[in-house]
Design a protein around this motif. Structure first.
Motif, PDB file in Angstrom:
ATOM      1  N   GLY A   2       0.636  -1.105   0.071  1.00 20.45           N
ATOM      2  CA  GLY A   2       0.176   0.000  -0.090  1.00 20.45           C
ATOM      3  C   GLY A   2       0.693   1.140  -0.046  1.00 20.45           C
ATOM      4  N   GLN A   3       1.989   1.460   0.453  1.00 16.59           N
ATOM      5  CA  GLN A   3       2.903   1.988   0.395  1.00 16.59           C
ATOM      6  C   GLN A   3       3.338   2.706  -0.930  1.00 16.59           C
ATOM      7  N   ALA A   4       3.030   3.815  -1.446  1.00 16.02           N
ATOM      8  CA  ALA A   4       3.676   4.384  -2.818  1.00 16.02           C
ATOM      9  C   ALA A   4       4.347   5.602  -2.873  1.00 16.02           C
ATOM     10  N   GLU A   5       5.170   5.808  -3.789  1.00 11.72           N
ATOM     11  CA  GLU A   5       6.035   6.800  -3.839  1.00 11.72           C
ATOM     12  C   GLU A   5       5.866   7.483  -4.865  1.00 11.72           C
ATOM     13  N   GLU A   6       5.691   9.278  -4.954  1.00  5.42           N
ATOM     14  CA  GLU A   6       5.615   9.804  -6.286  1.00  5.42           C
ATOM     15  C   GLU A   6       6.836  10.274  -6.633  1.00  5.42           C
ATOM     16  N   PHE A   7       7.339  10.233  -7.924  1.00  5.64           N
ATOM     17  CA  PHE A   7       8.690  10.603  -8.771  1.00  5.64           C
ATOM     18  C   PHE A   7       8.200  11.730  -9.633  1.00  5.64           C
ATOM     19  N   ARG A   8       9.070  12.598  -9.452  1.00  2.00           N
ATOM     20  CA  ARG A   8       8.782  13.681 -10.575  1.00  2.00           C
ATOM     21  C   ARG A   8       9.665  13.333 -11.752  1.00  2.00           C
ATOM     22  N   VAL A   9       9.118  13.062 -13.156  1.00  2.00           N
ATOM     23  CA  VAL A   9       9.799  12.780 -14.115  1.00  2.00           C
ATOM     24  C   VAL A   9      10.387  13.879 -14.724  1.00  2.00           C
ATOM     25  N   ILE A  10      11.671  14.193 -14.850  1.00  2.13           N
ATOM     26  CA  ILE A  10      12.433  15.140 -15.243  1.00  2.13           C
ATOM     27  C   ILE A  10      12.706  15.343 -16.725  1.00  2.13           C
ATOM     28  N   GLU A  11      12.606  14.114 -17.301  1.00  2.74           N
ATOM     29  CA  GLU A  11      12.702  14.273 -18.797  1.00  2.74           C
ATOM     30  C   GLU A  11      12.781  12.857 -19.288  1.00  2.74           C
ATOM     31  N   GLN A  12      12.717  12.599 -20.649  1.00  5.70           N
ATOM     32  CA  GLN A  12      12.612  11.172 -21.093  1.00  5.70           C
ATOM     33  C   GLN A  12      13.938  11.127 -22.036  1.00  5.70           C
ATOM     34  N   ILE A  13      14.564   9.765 -22.403  1.00  2.00           N
ATOM     35  CA  ILE A  13      15.494   9.664 -23.155  1.00  2.00           C
ATOM     36  C   ILE A  13      15.569   8.441 -23.698  1.00  2.00           C
ATOM     37  N   GLY A  14      15.741   8.618 -25.160  1.00  2.00           N
ATOM     38  CA  GLY A  14      15.595   7.381 -25.921  1.00  2.00           C
ATOM     39  C   GLY A  14      17.049   6.706 -25.992  1.00  2.00           C
ATOM     40  N   ALA A  15      17.187   5.499 -26.621  1.00  2.00           N
ATOM     41  CA  ALA A  15      18.620   5.140 -27.139  1.00  2.00           C
ATOM     42  C   ALA A  15      19.428   6.084 -27.921  1.00  2.00           C
ATOM     43  N   GLY A  16      20.599   6.418 -27.494  1.00  2.00           N
ATOM     44  CA  GLY A  16      21.441   7.318 -28.258  1.00  2.00           C
ATOM     45  C   GLY A  16      21.247   8.708 -27.627  1.00  2.00           C
ATOM     46  N   LEU A  42      20.232  13.227 -11.594  1.00  2.00           N
ATOM     47  CA  LEU A  42      18.898  13.030 -11.106  1.00  2.00           C
ATOM     48  C   LEU A  42      19.186  13.354  -9.494  1.00  2.00           C
ATOM     49  N   LYS A  43      18.148  14.019  -8.925  1.00  2.00           N
ATOM     50  CA  LYS A  43      18.074  14.440  -7.541  1.00  2.00           C
ATOM     51  C   LYS A  43      17.055  13.408  -6.859  1.00  2.00           C
ATOM     52  N   LYS A  44      17.247  13.620  -5.529  1.00  2.00           N
ATOM     53  CA  LYS A  44      16.328  12.750  -4.650  1.00  2.00           C
ATOM     54  C   LYS A  44      14.821  12.900  -5.385  1.00  2.00           C
ATOM     55  N   GLY A  45      14.008  11.613  -5.481  1.00  2.00           N
ATOM     56  CA  GLY A  45      12.605  11.901  -5.681  1.00  2.00           C
ATOM     57  C   GLY A  45      12.486  12.141  -7.135  1.00  2.00           C
ATOM     58  N   GLU A  46      13.395  12.219  -7.870  1.00  2.00           N
ATOM     59  CA  GLU A  46      13.259  12.354  -9.589  1.00  2.00           C
ATOM     60  C   GLU A  46      13.467  10.882 -10.136  1.00  2.00           C
ATOM     61  N   ALA A  47      12.781  11.079 -11.355  1.00  2.00           N
ATOM     62  CA  ALA A  47      12.901   9.856 -12.343  1.00  2.00           C
ATOM     63  C   ALA A  47      13.002  10.296 -13.751  1.00  2.00           C
ATOM     64  N   VAL A  48      13.697   9.391 -14.522  1.00  2.00           N
ATOM     65  CA  VAL A  48      13.647   9.794 -16.071  1.00  2.00           C
ATOM     66  C   VAL A  48      13.024   8.421 -16.889  1.00  2.00           C
ATOM     67  N   ARG A  49      12.006   8.978 -17.580  1.00  2.00           N
ATOM     68  CA  ARG A  49      11.501   8.208 -18.508  1.00  2.00           C
ATOM     69  C   ARG A  49      12.620   7.461 -19.496  1.00  2.00           C
ATOM     70  N   ILE A  50      12.907   6.220 -19.631  1.00  2.00           N
ATOM     71  CA  ILE A  50      14.091   5.710 -20.235  1.00  2.00           C
ATOM     72  C   ILE A  50      13.717   4.616 -21.136  1.00  2.00           C
ATOM     73  N   MET A  51      14.058   4.547 -22.490  1.00  2.00           N
ATOM     74  CA  MET A  51      13.800   3.511 -23.540  1.00  2.00           C
ATOM     75  C   MET A  51      14.866   2.424 -23.375  1.00  2.00           C
ATOM     76  N   THR A  52      14.412   1.515 -23.772  1.00  2.00           N
ATOM     77  CA  THR A  52      15.457   0.212 -23.898  1.00  2.00           C
ATOM     78  C   THR A  52      16.781   0.646 -24.547  1.00  2.00           C
ATOM     79  N   GLY A  53      17.879   0.267 -24.104  1.00  2.00           N
ATOM     80  CA  GLY A  53      19.127   0.525 -24.699  1.00  2.00           C
ATOM     81  C   GLY A  53      19.810   1.905 -24.382  1.00  2.00           C
ATOM     82  N   ALA A  54      18.890   2.608 -23.798  1.00  2.00           N
ATOM     83  CA  ALA A  54      19.650   4.180 -23.442  1.00  2.00           C
ATOM     84  C   ALA A  54      20.240   3.768 -22.004  1.00  2.00           C
ATOM     85  N   GLU A  55      21.282   4.829 -21.877  1.00  2.00           N
ATOM     86  CA  GLU A  55      22.120   4.809 -20.965  1.00  2.00           C
ATOM     87  C   GLU A  55      21.612   5.206 -19.600  1.00  2.00           C
ATOM     88  N   ILE A  56      21.757   4.649 -18.384  1.00  2.00           N
ATOM     89  CA  ILE A  56      21.235   4.845 -17.092  1.00  2.00           C
ATOM     90  C   ILE A  56      21.773   6.358 -16.509  1.00  2.00           C
TER      91      ILE A  56
END
Lengths: 421, 421
Positions: free
Chosen positions: B73-87, B94-108
């Motif tokens: 039941g415990q959820a956490e909200e992340f601010r999605v700061i950008e999205q990156i595709g492969a390449g 990233l800062k605390k509480g942030e996430a990046v929308r990431i596609m297969t093959g893209a760099e962490i």
């Protein structure tokens, strides 16, 4: 546009592609350039083989009636009137008591009906004239290979659609095919998609990788007997991609794209198929790897949307593109050789879907064994280099054990043999 | 000059040829033209694979410490700061509480250490800002393919002398080999000898046959990976033959002649070897067909005197010329794959000498079967067209029966497969 994708079985996907098979046109090439091309007509014996009665040995050609009663001390002397090698003919018919010295492959002279091998004859000279003496009876036709005894004129020897190998080239030469009607090679265009792709001569950049699929597919296309036309890389930009794909589909017989068929935000191919008005035959297959392999048709041209993942790309090509290329080449056997083999290593992973494991075939004591190539993580990049077969593990199965019998598809024979013994 | 010829065993003949192996020189070709060439250097990983930490899935990259305690039941909200595709790369860590929308093959991205797949996340917008909510704990490194985890920089991946196949081409591209060092193809000159030979475009004449061996051998040379240079036909005339052979031996890496090696009156090759001062390695082998196959060496060049009989010519090439060509190409495995197989048909003939029967291999239920190709008289001319293996029957044996285990040498895989099932 993110369609809900319904996976179809591999067999069904292959059938859907093969239903779109087109007959290719023909062209004529010089016999010298015909190796590895596919015959565009049957090879027919344009003359009997051998084309004339010929001698299988070096010896003396004579008439069998001159030998009746020979043996048990009874010898007969023959006047040797001339000698003929292969390619030469006797200058006149033989008379009674005459013989012709004849070499292997030469035509039996008129008036002779058999050949006495050197070993049973005694040759000598008398007053500058050659003679030969014989102590054995010979039967009519003895040591003669008769005209047409191997092949009658008009016999169909090799079927249209067969790949020309060295033996077939020999047949073509024998029957005077200096120009050979062959299947025109289908032109297969290749695009690699993905902004992450660098050219091979570029230095690595953060987040990017070099384009390797295009080179791999080019070699797979050539191995399949078609003409590969590498059309370049495409960035993940809709209008550029759409223009390029649309133009190439019109110009090529078959178009392959690698990458961009998944459901990621930058996977543009599904939208491109839609904009082109292409009929999507399938966009999800119950298999691993390559489940997102997509095949579409636009104005009679097949578009193969292969995965960007190298292994999935490789497998997708061999399963779906290879046989349709064979169809273009009119190969009556368009599928790669499939057989059963003993698994040579445990494969503990479960297979929720039909799995095509890149593998290596070995042979021992009359049996066929298959091992997964690059099952270790460290060998992922080299697994395709070693692959000469796919191990086919049906969906809904648990792992497999060493010694289990599995199905394999043979991709290429890269067998290694230590030494002659 | 008719020497007494002492037959030597096949194994000894092969060894005598292989002792004369020469190292070939190298050349560089563009990656595009490297398919089926032989590597002239090891392929080494010029960077780790993968070259950076990457995502195997589409999802959200984030830091695992932000997920501690999630679940039940415990959820956490992340601010999605950008999205990156492969390449592409994230524009900032990233800062605390942030996430990046990431596609297969893209760099962490920096500041992230794991990826949550789309399926376990809920994405939404709030005031024009993207958010994602997650209800599960993730471990450090979860869904991350780490830099170098498949291959470390500097690893030797494929050995020099290996034939370049589609998978190897992919490796070359991956590691930036836009120019590939390959073994130079040895130049193999081919003469067909015999006055009986017509050109392919000539009409049949009495006593003559068309030259088929030259075309067959040309294809065998190409199949072996060398460059075939057809030098024409030679009539049975000593001085013409001597001049031609002498000149060609100097210009080519290897010289093949077909015909003229037997003991017939028009078999000129033995005298030509003598006149050239060539060292004859052997001129008689205890085998059928091809017992008169002769190999000689003059000024460091090997001369292969193959039989004029098409089957003997074919066998002689594959047994003796093929492996030395592989030697030139630095192939560490110069011999064709040999294995055992079950005989699929009776072979009643006795074998006073080791016999190489042109055969066809089939596979069934994990076992290998071999049938003689063209055992019937009518199929003599087509037997080479169908041959994909030699069945090796040792000398001094009686006939063999269906089901007997025999040794086979695999020549080419021309397997026929009906349909996908």
């Amino acid at each position: 546009m993110k369609l809900h994708r319904k996976p179809i079985p591999v067999k069904e996907a292959v059938s859907k592609v093969m239903e779109r098979m087109k007959k290719n046109s023909h062209e004529r090439v010089n016999l010298e350039n015909s190796h590895n091309r596919y015959l565009g007509e049957d090879i027919t014996a344009s003359h009997p083989i051998p084309p004339f009665d010929k001698s299988p040995y070096d010896g003396f050609a004579l008439h069998s009636t001159d030998t009746i009663g020979l043996g048990r001390g009874q010898a007969e002397e023959f006047r040797v009137i001339e000698q003929i090698g292969a390619g030469h003919r006797a200058s006149r018919p033989l008379k009674k008591g005459e013989a012709v010295r004849i070499m292997t492959g030469a035509e039996i002279p008129e008036g002779a009906d058999c050949v006495a091998m050197f070993e049973i004859c005694q040759a000598y000279e008398k007053n500058g004239q050659s003679y030969m003496s014989l102590k054995r009876e010979l039967k009519p036709g003895q040591n003669v290979i008769h005209q047409g005894s191997e092949t009658k004129k008009g016999t169909v020897l090799v079927q249209s659609g067969t790949k020309i190998n060295p033996g077939i080239k020999a047949l073509l030469a024998t029957f005077g095919y200096d120009q050979v009607k062959v299947q025109r090679k289908p032109k297969v265009g290749i695009f690699a998609t993905g902004t992450e792709l660098l050219d091979v001569d570029e230095s690595l950049e953060p987040g990017k990788i070099r384009n390797s699929n295009a080179y791999m597919i080019t070699a797979q296309v050539e191995r399949a007997g078609a003409e590969a036309v590498y059309l370049g890389k495409l960035k993940d930009d809709f209008s550029t991609c759409f223009e390029a794909v649309s133009k190439a589909a019109a110009e090529m017989d078959i178009l392959i794209t690698t990458g961009g068929v998944s459901v990621g935000d930058f996977d543009l191919m599904p939208d491109i198929y839609k904009e082109l008005g292409a009929e999507v035959l399938f966009n999800k297959i119950a298999m691993r790897p390559g489940s997102v392999t997509t095949v579409a048709e636009v104005e009679g041209k097949l578009l193969f949307g292969l995965s960007g993942n190298p292994s999935a790309c490789y497998v997708g090509f061999e399963l779906f593109t290879f046989p349709i290329i064979q169809g273009f080449l009119a190969n009556p056997f368009p599928f790669r050789r499939r057989t059963k083999a003993y698994l040579n290593k445990d494969f503990p992973k479960a297979n929720p879907f039909m799995r095509f494991v890149r593998g290596k075939v070995t042979m021992r004591d009359g049996k066929i064994f298959a091992s997964p190539a690059g099952i270790d993580k460290s060998a992922v990049v080299t697994s395709l280099a070693e692959t000469d077969a796919f191990i086919v593990l049906p969906g809904g199965t648990k792992g497999f054990k060493l010694g289990d019998m599995v199905e394999v598809i043979l991709i290429e024979d890269s067998g290694k043999q230590e030494a002659f013994h």
